[in-house]
Design a protein around this motif. Structure first.
Motif, mmCIF file in Angstrom:
data_model
loop_
_atom_site.group_PDB
_atom_site.id
_atom_site.type_symbol
_atom_site.label_atom_id
_atom_site.label_comp_id
_atom_site.label_asym_id
_atom_site.label_seq_id
_atom_site.Cartn_x
_atom_site.Cartn_y
_atom_site.Cartn_z
ATOM 1 N N SER A 129 0.849 -1.201 0.000
ATOM 2 C CA SER A 129 0.000 0.000 0.000
ATOM 3 C C SER A 129 0.885 1.251 0.000
ATOM 4 O O SER A 129 1.950 1.261 0.620
ATOM 5 C CB SER A 129 -0.912 0.022 1.228
ATOM 6 O OG SER A 129 -1.763 -1.097 1.235
ATOM 7 N N ALA A 132 -4.194 3.527 1.926
ATOM 8 C CA ALA A 132 -2.910 4.213 2.077
ATOM 9 C C ALA A 132 -2.710 4.515 3.557
ATOM 10 O O ALA A 132 -3.682 4.605 4.323
ATOM 11 C CB ALA A 132 -2.894 5.500 1.252
ATOM 12 N N PHE A 133 -1.428 4.700 3.943
ATOM 13 C CA PHE A 133 -1.110 4.874 5.364
ATOM 14 C C PHE A 133 0.112 5.764 5.529
ATOM 15 O O PHE A 133 0.963 5.839 4.649
ATOM 16 C CB PHE A 133 -0.768 3.514 6.003
ATOM 17 C CG PHE A 133 -1.801 2.444 5.798
ATOM 18 C CD1 PHE A 133 -2.812 2.238 6.727
ATOM 19 C CD2 PHE A 133 -1.764 1.632 4.671
ATOM 20 C CE1 PHE A 133 -3.769 1.252 6.538
ATOM 21 C CE2 PHE A 133 -2.708 0.637 4.477
ATOM 22 C CZ PHE A 133 -3.716 0.446 5.407
ATOM 23 N N ASP A 134 0.192 6.421 6.713
ATOM 24 C CA ASP A 134 1.493 6.872 7.185
ATOM 25 C C ASP A 134 1.872 5.899 8.303
ATOM 26 O O ASP A 134 1.153 4.934 8.563
ATOM 27 C CB ASP A 134 1.488 8.343 7.620
ATOM 28 C CG ASP A 134 0.555 8.649 8.792
ATOM 29 O OD1 ASP A 134 0.173 7.703 9.521
ATOM 30 O OD2 ASP A 134 0.217 9.830 8.981
ATOM 31 N N CYS A 135 3.013 6.112 8.971
ATOM 32 C CA CYS A 135 3.502 5.060 9.872
ATOM 33 C C CYS A 135 2.544 4.774 11.028
ATOM 34 O O CYS A 135 2.173 3.617 11.263
ATOM 35 C CB CYS A 135 4.908 5.399 10.365
ATOM 36 S SG CYS A 135 5.012 6.775 11.536
ATOM 37 N N HIS A 145 6.124 -1.753 8.192
ATOM 38 C CA HIS A 145 5.943 -0.318 8.464
ATOM 39 C C HIS A 145 5.678 0.418 7.161
ATOM 40 O O HIS A 145 5.887 -0.113 6.065
ATOM 41 C CB HIS A 145 7.165 0.253 9.183
ATOM 42 C CG HIS A 145 8.389 0.384 8.323
ATOM 43 N ND1 HIS A 145 9.234 1.473 8.370
ATOM 44 C CD2 HIS A 145 8.931 -0.435 7.374
ATOM 45 C CE1 HIS A 145 10.228 1.315 7.506
ATOM 46 N NE2 HIS A 145 10.070 0.168 6.891
ATOM 47 N N ALA A 146 5.199 1.656 7.314
ATOM 48 C CA ALA A 146 5.019 2.562 6.175
ATOM 49 C C ALA A 146 6.198 3.530 6.219
ATOM 50 O O ALA A 146 6.229 4.429 7.063
ATOM 51 C CB ALA A 146 3.693 3.305 6.294
ATOM 52 N N TYR A 172 2.462 4.968 0.820
ATOM 53 C CA TYR A 172 2.595 5.874 1.965
ATOM 54 C C TYR A 172 1.977 7.211 1.577
ATOM 55 O O TYR A 172 2.334 7.801 0.559
ATOM 56 C CB TYR A 172 4.068 6.082 2.317
ATOM 57 C CG TYR A 172 4.287 7.066 3.451
ATOM 58 C CD1 TYR A 172 4.576 6.631 4.735
ATOM 59 C CD2 TYR A 172 4.213 8.448 3.229
ATOM 60 C CE1 TYR A 172 4.769 7.535 5.772
ATOM 61 C CE2 TYR A 172 4.402 9.356 4.261
ATOM 62 C CZ TYR A 172 4.676 8.883 5.531
ATOM 63 O OH TYR A 172 4.857 9.787 6.557
ATOM 64 N N LEU A 204 -0.822 3.240 9.936
ATOM 65 C CA LEU A 204 -0.836 1.794 9.688
ATOM 66 C C LEU A 204 -1.040 1.019 10.989
ATOM 67 O O LEU A 204 -1.868 0.106 11.050
ATOM 68 C CB LEU A 204 0.485 1.377 9.031
ATOM 69 C CG LEU A 204 0.675 -0.130 8.845
ATOM 70 C CD1 LEU A 204 -0.376 -0.709 7.908
ATOM 71 C CD2 LEU A 204 2.078 -0.446 8.331
ATOM 72 N N PRO A 264 6.473 1.889 -0.504
ATOM 73 C CA PRO A 264 5.179 1.445 0.013
ATOM 74 C C PRO A 264 5.337 0.736 1.361
ATOM 75 O O PRO A 264 6.455 0.554 1.856
ATOM 76 C CB PRO A 264 4.712 0.456 -1.061
ATOM 77 C CG PRO A 264 5.997 -0.127 -1.584
ATOM 78 C CD PRO A 264 6.990 0.992 -1.558
ATOM 79 N N VAL A 265 4.230 0.343 1.937
ATOM 80 C CA VAL A 265 4.251 -0.463 3.157
ATOM 81 C C VAL A 265 5.059 -1.719 2.868
ATOM 82 O O VAL A 265 4.832 -2.407 1.873
ATOM 83 C CB VAL A 265 2.817 -0.825 3.590
ATOM 84 C CG1 VAL A 265 2.851 -1.791 4.776
ATOM 85 C CG2 VAL A 265 2.034 0.430 3.944
ATOM 86 N N ARG A 266 6.028 -1.993 3.760
ATOM 87 C CA ARG A 266 6.932 -3.105 3.478
ATOM 88 C C ARG A 266 7.506 -3.701 4.746
ATOM 89 O O ARG A 266 7.366 -3.140 5.835
ATOM 90 C CB ARG A 266 8.070 -2.639 2.586
ATOM 91 C CG ARG A 266 8.895 -1.520 3.196
ATOM 92 C CD ARG A 266 10.127 -1.197 2.357
ATOM 93 N NE ARG A 266 9.789 -1.027 0.958
ATOM 94 C CZ ARG A 266 10.690 -0.796 0.005
ATOM 95 N NH1 ARG A 266 11.970 -0.706 0.322
ATOM 96 N NH2 ARG A 266 10.320 -0.647 -1.246
#
Length: 348
Positions: A249, A260-263, A323-324, A251, A266, A330-332
């Motif tokens: 997803s 979508a996310f920030d840290c 984490h984002a 960042y 997420l 991306p999220v990984r």
């Protein structure tokens, strides 16, 4: 008449010559600078660009967490103001009805002419009936007096509510100004990072991206290796499952899913899916559970990084987290030793 002769030029002494040469060179350098023909700053290497971009992303993330906190406070203030306005509207409606009732009573008093009761008794053809009516009127008058007092109290309450609403509105506007400030900071940092990356060639950017993807692939392999610890409870296991589904997803700062996310968005979304409400920001999330040392981490634990607690990931075992990272990735999956470890919390 004396002849006027043009004075001859005196040869420059050593010190004077050096001074003249210095001034000439300085003038030439200035002229070159103004002509735009000076030497440009040396081009940064890909490694230098990556270092600067990473620093800008960290600064943007710190501003993002401040933005998230201000946004949360702003939303609470806005909700509180709305509830207060609803309460004021209900009480104003009640006050208007009480005023209308008092107005009807005042009109009735005016129509009777306010004749003295003893005179009305003397003129009445049925004194007993008059006394009965007078007694009822006296009781009604006491009730109306109480109603007047009630209206006065309601009017004071309305004044209080209006004052409180004004104060809450002022607070809300201050938080909205804080939001705009943090948003400007974030966009400035991200814009500078984008500019630096744009100065790299396509091959250099691809090479940097490839290195990141390679690290993520190795992290994925380690996380999938057998023998890693189990989650401490069903909620933590559910949060980890959500995080795995969020892999890939994008960042987006300020985002909390589902796409979508920030840290901290997420980790909040992962635990929300597990039925647990986490605070919005990293520096609040670290206090949302029991602190655990790094040596006792288990899947589902929140892991935090940097001295300002500006980044968070979800531990998944084998020294790995999901984490984002930042707008360039991306999220990984990633190793937790990729960044300066600041602490961990286990959500109950």
């Amino acid at each position: 008449m004396a002849a006027h002769r043009k004075p001859g030029r005196r040869p420059l002494s050593g010190g004077t010559a050096r001074t003249a040469l210095t001034l000439a060179l300085a003038g030439a350098a200035s002229a070159t600078a103004f002509d735009g023909t000076g030497h440009a700053d040396p081009r940064l290497s890909p490694a230098e660009v990556k270092s600067k971009v990473d620093a800008l992303y960290r600064e943007a993330e710190r501003a993002t967490e401040k933005y998230n906190g201000a946004k949360e406070r702003s939303e609470k203030a806005e909700k509180s103001l709305g509830e207060l306005r609803d309460e004021a509207a209900r009480k104003e409606d009640k006050l208007n009805k009480a005023r209308a009732s008092l107005g009807s009573f005042a009109a009735a008093q005016y129509r009777t002419g306010g004749i003295d009761p003893s005179v009305q008794l003397a003129l009445s053809s049925d004194p007993d009936r008059f006394l009965e009516r007078a007694s009822r009127a006296d009781r009604a008058g006491s009730r109306q007096a109480a109603a007047v007092g009630g209206v006065r109290r309601q009017m004071r309450e309305m004044d209080r509510l209006r004052g409180e609403a004004d104060a809450r509105l002022t607070g809300l506007r201050a938080r909205q100004a804080e939001l705009r400030k943090h948003k400007k900071t974030i966009n400035g940092k991200l814009g500078e990072a984008k500019r630096l990356l744009s100065e790299l060639t396509a091959d250099e950017r691809a090479d940097l991206a490839g290195r990141e993807d390679g690290r993520a692939a190795r992290s994925s392999a380690r996380a999938a290796a057998p023998g890693h610890a189990e989650a401490p409870n069903a909620r933590a296991a559910s949060a980890v499952s959500y995080a795995y589904k969020a892999l890939g997803s994008p960042y987006v700062w300020g985002a909390t899913g589902p796409n979508a996310f920030d840290c901290s968005g997420l980790t909040q979304a992962a635990y929300r899916a597990a039925g647990v409400s986490l605070p919005r920001t990293t520096y609040a999330q670290i206090n949302a559970g029991e602190r655990v040392p790094r040596s006792q981490l288990r899947p589902g634990d929140l892991v935090f990084f940097y001295s300002g607690i500006s980044h968070v990931g979800l531990y998944v075992g084998n020294g790995q987290m999901i984490h984002a990272p930042n707008p360039s990735a991306p999220v990984r999956l990633a190793p937790i030793d990729q960044m300066p470890f600041a602490g961990a919390a286990r959500v109950a």
